[in-house]
Design a protein around this motif. Structure first.
Motif, PDB file in Angstrom:
ATOM      1  N   PHE A   1       0.854  -1.187   0.000  1.00 26.47           N
ATOM      2  CA  PHE A   1       0.000   0.000   0.000  1.00 26.47           C
ATOM      3  C   PHE A   1       0.890   1.236   0.000  1.00 26.47           C
ATOM      4  O   PHE A   1       2.088   1.155   0.329  1.00 26.47           O
ATOM      5  CB  PHE A   1      -0.991  -0.001   1.174  1.00 26.47           C
ATOM      6  CG  PHE A   1      -0.380   0.072   2.549  1.00 26.47           C
ATOM      7  CD1 PHE A   1      -0.054   1.293   3.128  1.00 26.47           C
ATOM      8  CD2 PHE A   1      -0.165  -1.087   3.283  1.00 26.47           C
ATOM      9  CE1 PHE A   1       0.486   1.368   4.401  1.00 26.47           C
ATOM     10  CE2 PHE A   1       0.378  -1.022   4.570  1.00 26.47           C
ATOM     11  CZ  PHE A   1       0.699   0.208   5.125  1.00 26.47           C
ATOM     12  N   PRO A   2       0.386   2.403  -0.385  1.00 29.73           N
ATOM     13  CA  PRO A   2       1.227   3.591  -0.504  1.00 29.73           C
ATOM     14  C   PRO A   2       1.849   4.001   0.831  1.00 29.73           C
ATOM     15  O   PRO A   2       1.163   4.016   1.861  1.00 29.73           O
ATOM     16  CB  PRO A   2       0.266   4.666  -1.022  1.00 29.73           C
ATOM     17  CG  PRO A   2      -0.851   3.906  -1.658  1.00 29.73           C
ATOM     18  CD  PRO A   2      -0.995   2.654  -0.850  1.00 29.73           C
ATOM     19  N   ALA A   3       3.129   4.347   0.798  1.00 27.12           N
ATOM     20  CA  ALA A   3       3.794   4.810   2.020  1.00 27.12           C
ATOM     21  C   ALA A   3       3.135   6.074   2.561  1.00 27.12           C
ATOM     22  O   ALA A   3       3.160   6.325   3.772  1.00 27.12           O
ATOM     23  CB  ALA A   3       5.275   5.057   1.741  1.00 27.12           C
TER      24      ALA A   3
ATOM     25  N   PHE B   1       8.928   1.121  10.912  1.00 26.27           N
ATOM     26  CA  PHE B   1       8.440   0.641   9.622  1.00 26.27           C
ATOM     27  C   PHE B   1       9.390   0.960   8.472  1.00 26.27           C
ATOM     28  O   PHE B   1       9.096   0.641   7.324  1.00 26.27           O
ATOM     29  CB  PHE B   1       7.064   1.234   9.326  1.00 26.27           C
ATOM     30  CG  PHE B   1       5.947   0.566  10.082  1.00 26.27           C
ATOM     31  CD1 PHE B   1       5.276  -0.522   9.555  1.00 26.27           C
ATOM     32  CD2 PHE B   1       5.584   1.015  11.338  1.00 26.27           C
ATOM     33  CE1 PHE B   1       4.253  -1.150  10.254  1.00 26.27           C
ATOM     34  CE2 PHE B   1       4.563   0.401  12.055  1.00 26.27           C
ATOM     35  CZ  PHE B   1       3.904  -0.692  11.508  1.00 26.27           C
ATOM     36  N   SER B   2      10.536   1.575   8.776  1.00 27.25           N
ATOM     37  CA  SER B   2      11.443   2.014   7.702  1.00 27.25           C
ATOM     38  C   SER B   2      11.904   0.843   6.839  1.00 27.25           C
ATOM     39  O   SER B   2      12.090   0.994   5.622  1.00 27.25           O
ATOM     40  CB  SER B   2      12.646   2.743   8.294  1.00 27.25           C
ATOM     41  OG  SER B   2      13.353   1.898   9.188  1.00 27.25           O
ATOM     42  N   GLU B   3      12.090  -0.354   7.433  1.00 27.79           N
ATOM     43  CA  GLU B   3      12.567  -1.494   6.656  1.00 27.79           C
ATOM     44  C   GLU B   3      11.530  -1.998   5.655  1.00 27.79           C
ATOM     45  O   GLU B   3      11.864  -2.782   4.756  1.00 27.79           O
ATOM     46  CB  GLU B   3      12.974  -2.637   7.578  1.00 27.79           C
ATOM     47  CG  GLU B   3      11.820  -3.245   8.376  1.00 27.79           C
ATOM     48  CD  GLU B   3      12.276  -4.370   9.277  1.00 27.79           C
ATOM     49  OE1 GLU B   3      12.584  -5.465   8.745  1.00 27.79           O
ATOM     50  OE2 GLU B   3      12.328  -4.151  10.503  1.00 27.79           O
ATOM     51  N   TYR B   4      10.281  -1.560   5.806  1.00 25.38           N
ATOM     52  CA  TYR B   4       9.220  -2.009   4.907  1.00 25.38           C
ATOM     53  C   TYR B   4       8.939  -1.011   3.781  1.00 25.38           C
ATOM     54  O   TYR B   4       8.048  -1.246   2.964  1.00 25.38           O
ATOM     55  CB  TYR B   4       7.940  -2.266   5.702  1.00 25.38           C
ATOM     56  CG  TYR B   4       8.089  -3.377   6.715  1.00 25.38           C
ATOM     57  CD1 TYR B   4       8.037  -4.710   6.319  1.00 25.38           C
ATOM     58  CD2 TYR B   4       8.305  -3.096   8.061  1.00 25.38           C
ATOM     59  CE1 TYR B   4       8.187  -5.735   7.243  1.00 25.38           C
ATOM     60  CE2 TYR B   4       8.448  -4.112   9.002  1.00 25.38           C
ATOM     61  CZ  TYR B   4       8.399  -5.429   8.577  1.00 25.38           C
ATOM     62  OH  TYR B   4       8.560  -6.445   9.496  1.00 25.38           O
ATOM     63  N   ILE B   5       9.676   0.073   3.747  1.00 27.28           N
ATOM     64  CA  ILE B   5       9.478   1.072   2.698  1.00 27.28           C
ATOM     65  C   ILE B   5      10.273   0.671   1.464  1.00 27.28           C
ATOM     66  O   ILE B   5      11.479   0.410   1.535  1.00 27.28           O
ATOM     67  CB  ILE B   5       9.902   2.477   3.172  1.00 27.28           C
ATOM     68  CG1 ILE B   5       9.017   2.916   4.343  1.00 27.28           C
ATOM     69  CG2 ILE B   5       9.807   3.485   2.025  1.00 27.28           C
ATOM     70  CD1 ILE B   5       9.419   4.257   4.938  1.00 27.28           C
ATOM     71  N   SER B   6       9.588   0.594   0.324  1.00 25.74           N
ATOM     72  CA  SER B   6      10.214   0.279  -0.949  1.00 25.74           C
ATOM     73  C   SER B   6       9.745   1.307  -1.969  1.00 25.74           C
ATOM     74  O   SER B   6       8.620   1.215  -2.477  1.00 25.74           O
ATOM     75  CB  SER B   6       9.841  -1.137  -1.392  1.00 25.74           C
ATOM     76  OG  SER B   6      10.398  -1.437  -2.662  1.00 25.74           O
ATOM     77  N   GLY B   7      10.575   2.312  -2.232  1.00 24.41           N
ATOM     78  CA  GLY B   7      10.162   3.388  -3.122  1.00 24.41           C
ATOM     79  C   GLY B   7       8.975   4.126  -2.538  1.00 24.41           C
ATOM     80  O   GLY B   7       8.996   4.531  -1.367  1.00 24.41           O
ATOM     81  N   PRO B   8       7.881   4.260  -3.310  1.00 24.91           N
ATOM     82  CA  PRO B   8       6.713   4.986  -2.805  1.00 24.91           C
ATOM     83  C   PRO B   8       5.757   4.119  -1.975  1.00 24.91           C
ATOM     84  O   PRO B   8       4.704   4.591  -1.561  1.00 24.91           O
ATOM     85  CB  PRO B   8       6.020   5.442  -4.091  1.00 24.91           C
ATOM     86  CG  PRO B   8       6.318   4.342  -5.067  1.00 24.91           C
ATOM     87  CD  PRO B   8       7.719   3.866  -4.730  1.00 24.91           C
ATOM     88  N   ASP B   9       6.142   2.854  -1.737  1.00 19.13           N
ATOM     89  CA  ASP B   9       5.200   1.908  -1.135  1.00 19.13           C
ATOM     90  C   ASP B   9       5.705   1.320   0.175  1.00 19.13           C
ATOM     91  O   ASP B   9       6.908   1.294   0.455  1.00 19.13           O
ATOM     92  CB  ASP B   9       4.925   0.747  -2.099  1.00 19.13           C
ATOM     93  CG  ASP B   9       4.213   1.185  -3.360  1.00 19.13           C
ATOM     94  OD1 ASP B   9       3.340   2.071  -3.265  1.00 19.13           O
ATOM     95  OD2 ASP B   9       4.535   0.649  -4.432  1.00 19.13           O
ATOM     96  N   ILE B  10       4.759   0.826   0.952  1.00 17.74           N
ATOM     97  CA  ILE B  10       5.017  -0.085   2.050  1.00 17.74           C
ATOM     98  C   ILE B  10       4.779  -1.500   1.525  1.00 17.74           C
ATOM     99  O   ILE B  10       3.739  -1.770   0.925  1.00 17.74           O
ATOM    100  CB  ILE B  10       4.078   0.181   3.242  1.00 17.74           C
ATOM    101  CG1 ILE B  10       4.286   1.589   3.802  1.00 17.74           C
ATOM    102  CG2 ILE B  10       4.265  -0.877   4.320  1.00 17.74           C
ATOM    103  CD1 ILE B  10       5.600   1.796   4.509  1.00 17.74           C
TER     104      ILE B  10
END
Length: 279
Positions: free
Chosen positions: A219-221, A257-266
């Motif tokens: 889902f979107p970050a 939650f930083s480790e789950y951020i991939s570009g614009p998404d979680i």
């Protein structure tokens, strides 16, 4: 439509109150995150040639609408949930999408479903909240046609789903009243499939089997704060907190939650079970 009697008053209070408000507010986010499970169950319904499907614990109805869209016009899909507000929202979304899905609020443990009326019963995260799971699944079996299939998605162990407890671990020092997970009905109540198989066996289902499913969810970050402020035990406590405490907690858990951020998404992996059985 709805009914008032419930054999599960604690869950009825939650899912007709704060739980419902949170899920309705986060509906679009959650539908996007769990779309893979929705597609999995809709594909199963279509491939099985199902003509009468019951979606138990349907929430705001994404899976019900997806199934209805795949099996209409020959088939029908009914979404059923303890939460009257979520059922109302589900019907509104169906009307907006011109979906043939139908929805009904009630307690699946005790609701008087027409006997032998469904050839497929499904659930996406909706069956772990019964106060009497054996009675509930016996009631659902009576609603199933002979030979009907059951296919339900539930969570595996907490330890296999670290994303689901990041907020609690980070917020614990600031929220001493944060309830502990585990015990009784709840998100991880069906993690032990031996226990689940015994429930289904006792309720009269046959051919019970389980397979692990690991689904990538996204889902979107930009929606992370919405997720954090609404979902799980932390979200429920934040709804009762003052602004200063809320901001301290949010700051503490965003970093987790930083480790789950991939570009614009979680992005996270949902470790689940797909459990099947036959009536």
């Amino acid at each position: 439509m709805s009914e008032t009697h419930t054999a599960n008053p604690e869950m009825a209070e939650l899912w007709n109150g704060p739980g419902a408000r949170s899920w309705i507010t986060a509906q679009a986010l959650l539908d996007e995150a769990f779309r893979g499970f929705e597609t999995l169950l809709a594909d199963m319904a279509a491939e099985a040639g199902a003509r009468s499907v019951l979606d138990v614990g349907c929430g705001t109805g994404a899976t019900t609408r997806a199934i209805a869209g795949r099996i209409a016009p020959e088939g029908t899909a009914l979404g059923f949930d303890l939460s009257a507000p979520m059922i109302e929202h589900a019907q509104k979304l169906a009307d907006q999408e011109d979906s043939p899905a139908r929805f009904l609020a009630g307690d699946a443990q005790t609701h008087d479903f027409p006997a032998a009326s469904f050839d497929l019963i499904v659930s996406r995260f909706g069956v772990m909240f019964f106060s009497d799971p054996v009675g509930a699944f016996a009631n659902l079996r009576r609603a199933a046609k002979p030979g009907a299939a059951l296919a339900m998605i539930s969570w595996r162990a907490i330890s296999e789903n670290p994303f689901m407890t990041v907020a609690e671990r980070a917020a614990a020092p600031l929220l001493p009243d944060l309830p502990k997970r585990g015990g009784g009905p709840g998100q991880f109540a069906f993690a032990d499939q031996g226990h689940v198989h015994s429930i289904l066996d006792e309720a009269g289902w046959t051919g019970v089997s389980s397979e692990p499913v690991d689904m990538m969810c996204t889902f979107p970050a930009s929606a992370l704060d919405t997720y954090l402020s609404l979902m799980g035990p932390v979200g429920h406590l934040l709804a009762k907190s003052d602004d200063a405490l809320r901001e301290r907690v949010m700051s503490a858990i965003r970093e987790g939650f930083s480790e789950y951020i991939s570009g614009p998404d979680i992005q996270f992996t949902a470790a689940c079970w797909l459990t099947r059985a036959t009536a």
